[in-house]
Write a protein that holds these residues in place. Structure first.
Motif, PDB file in Angstrom:
ATOM      1  N   ARG A  56       0.838  -1.200   0.000  1.00  0.00           N
ATOM      2  CA  ARG A  56       0.000   0.000   0.000  1.00  0.00           C
ATOM      3  C   ARG A  56       0.870   1.246   0.000  1.00  0.00           C
ATOM      4  NH1 ARG A  56      -4.132  -1.400   4.981  1.00  0.00           N
ATOM      5  NH2 ARG A  56      -4.952  -3.311   4.050  1.00  0.00           N
ATOM      6  N   LEU A  57       0.415   2.240  -0.705  1.00  0.00           N
ATOM      7  CA  LEU A  57       0.975   3.573  -0.601  1.00  0.00           C
ATOM      8  C   LEU A  57      -0.067   4.389   0.149  1.00  0.00           C
ATOM      9  CD1 LEU A  57       3.388   5.375  -1.643  1.00  0.00           C
ATOM     10  CD2 LEU A  57       1.739   6.226  -3.307  1.00  0.00           C
ATOM     11  N   ILE A  58       0.323   4.980   1.269  1.00  0.00           N
ATOM     12  CA  ILE A  58      -0.619   5.730   2.104  1.00  0.00           C
ATOM     13  C   ILE A  58      -0.162   7.179   2.165  1.00  0.00           C
ATOM     14  CG2 ILE A  58      -1.675   5.930   4.384  1.00  0.00           C
ATOM     15  CD1 ILE A  58      -1.154   2.891   4.694  1.00  0.00           C
ATOM     16  N   ILE A  59      -1.060   8.085   1.789  1.00  0.00           N
ATOM     17  CA  ILE A  59      -0.780   9.518   1.784  1.00  0.00           C
ATOM     18  C   ILE A  59      -1.613  10.142   2.892  1.00  0.00           C
ATOM     19  CG2 ILE A  59      -0.834  11.633   0.414  1.00  0.00           C
ATOM     20  CD1 ILE A  59      -1.004   9.605  -2.071  1.00  0.00           C
ATOM     21  N   ASP A  81       2.777  13.535   4.710  1.00  0.00           N
ATOM     22  CA  ASP A  81       3.731  12.422   4.701  1.00  0.00           C
ATOM     23  C   ASP A  81       3.169  11.250   3.905  1.00  0.00           C
ATOM     24  OD1 ASP A  81       5.524  13.817   6.273  1.00  0.00           O
ATOM     25  OD2 ASP A  81       4.911  12.853   8.135  1.00  0.00           O
ATOM     26  N   ILE A  82       4.072  10.486   3.330  1.00  0.00           N
ATOM     27  CA  ILE A  82       3.713   9.334   2.501  1.00  0.00           C
ATOM     28  C   ILE A  82       4.447   8.126   3.038  1.00  0.00           C
ATOM     29  CG2 ILE A  82       3.834   8.330   0.184  1.00  0.00           C
ATOM     30  CD1 ILE A  82       3.871  11.245  -0.874  1.00  0.00           C
ATOM     31  N   ARG A  83       3.769   6.989   3.091  1.00  0.00           N
ATOM     32  CA  ARG A  83       4.454   5.751   3.474  1.00  0.00           C
ATOM     33  C   ARG A  83       4.132   4.647   2.488  1.00  0.00           C
ATOM     34  NH1 ARG A  83       0.799   3.022   8.031  1.00  0.00           N
ATOM     35  NH2 ARG A  83      -0.799   4.607   8.122  1.00  0.00           N
ATOM     36  N   LEU A  84       5.170   3.991   2.025  1.00  0.00           N
ATOM     37  CA  LEU A  84       5.053   2.836   1.155  1.00  0.00           C
ATOM     38  C   LEU A  84       5.157   1.610   2.047  1.00  0.00           C
ATOM     39  CD1 LEU A  84       4.889   1.527  -1.631  1.00  0.00           C
ATOM     40  CD2 LEU A  84       7.379   1.767  -1.799  1.00  0.00           C
ATOM     41  N   MET A  85       4.063   0.911   2.221  1.00  0.00           N
ATOM     42  CA  MET A  85       3.984  -0.215   3.147  1.00  0.00           C
ATOM     43  C   MET A  85       4.199  -1.508   2.359  1.00  0.00           C
ATOM     44  SD  MET A  85       3.432   1.353   5.985  1.00  0.00           S
ATOM     45  CE  MET A  85       2.888   0.105   7.132  1.00  0.00           C
ATOM     46  N   ALA A 102      -7.104  11.296   8.496  1.00  0.00           N
ATOM     47  CA  ALA A 102      -7.621  10.902   7.189  1.00  0.00           C
ATOM     48  C   ALA A 102      -6.430  10.598   6.291  1.00  0.00           C
ATOM     49  CB  ALA A 102      -8.477  12.000   6.581  1.00  0.00           C
ATOM     50  N   ALA A 103      -6.617   9.652   5.366  1.00  0.00           N
ATOM     51  CA  ALA A 103      -5.526   9.266   4.468  1.00  0.00           C
ATOM     52  C   ALA A 103      -6.083   8.721   3.168  1.00  0.00           C
ATOM     53  CB  ALA A 103      -4.634   8.223   5.141  1.00  0.00           C
ATOM     54  N   VAL A 104      -5.281   8.831   2.117  1.00  0.00           N
ATOM     55  CA  VAL A 104      -5.568   8.189   0.839  1.00  0.00           C
ATOM     56  C   VAL A 104      -4.827   6.859   0.845  1.00  0.00           C
ATOM     57  CG1 VAL A 104      -5.312   8.312  -1.669  1.00  0.00           C
ATOM     58  CG2 VAL A 104      -5.795  10.397  -0.351  1.00  0.00           C
ATOM     59  N   TYR A 105      -5.541   5.790   0.561  1.00  0.00           N
ATOM     60  CA  TYR A 105      -4.959   4.452   0.483  1.00  0.00           C
ATOM     61  C   TYR A 105      -4.921   4.023  -0.981  1.00  0.00           C
ATOM     62  CZ  TYR A 105      -5.160   3.670   5.490  1.00  0.00           C
ATOM     63  OH  TYR A 105      -4.943   3.740   6.830  1.00  0.00           O
TER      64      TYR A 105
END
Length: 110
Positions: A56-59, A81-85, A102-105
């Motif tokens: 997942r990329l989470i923004i 922040d962005i995380r590449l899971m 809140a985040a974009v998945y």
């Protein structure tokens, strides 16, 4: 804005990697996306170690969350922040909401 990658090594331990967009051009054009969704959370999530079922990329759009790798390192992620899971195997990571968020998945396929 910060970009972090969370991944599992061959022993199943999860680790953070600080990323720079210019070093990872594959992030500029997201291919193999299976789903995109925006989610809001009330700030009550507290999860022990768990791997994810898919990459997942989470923004992060708002709020703060703390993610812990199994190697003991932690990061607080905030709006922008962005995380590449990528820890889809092994021990996984912890998750603790520090506030409503809140985040974009972006769910990725291989």
């Amino acid at each position: 804005m910060a970009i972090y990658r969370l991944y599992s090594d061959s022993d199943g331990e999860s680790h953070f990697e600080d990323m720079k967009l210019e070093d990872h051009p594959e992030l500029e054009a997201m291919l193999n996306v299976s789903e995109v969704r925006i989610q809001e959370f009330d700030g009550s999530r507290l999860m022990d170690y768990h791997p994810l079922p898919e990459r997942r990329l989470i923004i992060h759009l708002s709020g703060e969350v703390e993610i812990g790798a199994s190697d003991g390192s932690k990061r607080v992620l905030r709006a922008g922040d962005i995380r590449l899971m990528e820890d889809v195997a092994g021990k996984g990571h912890t998750h603790r909401d520090l506030s409503p968020s809140a985040a974009v998945y972006v769910l990725l396929t291989d």
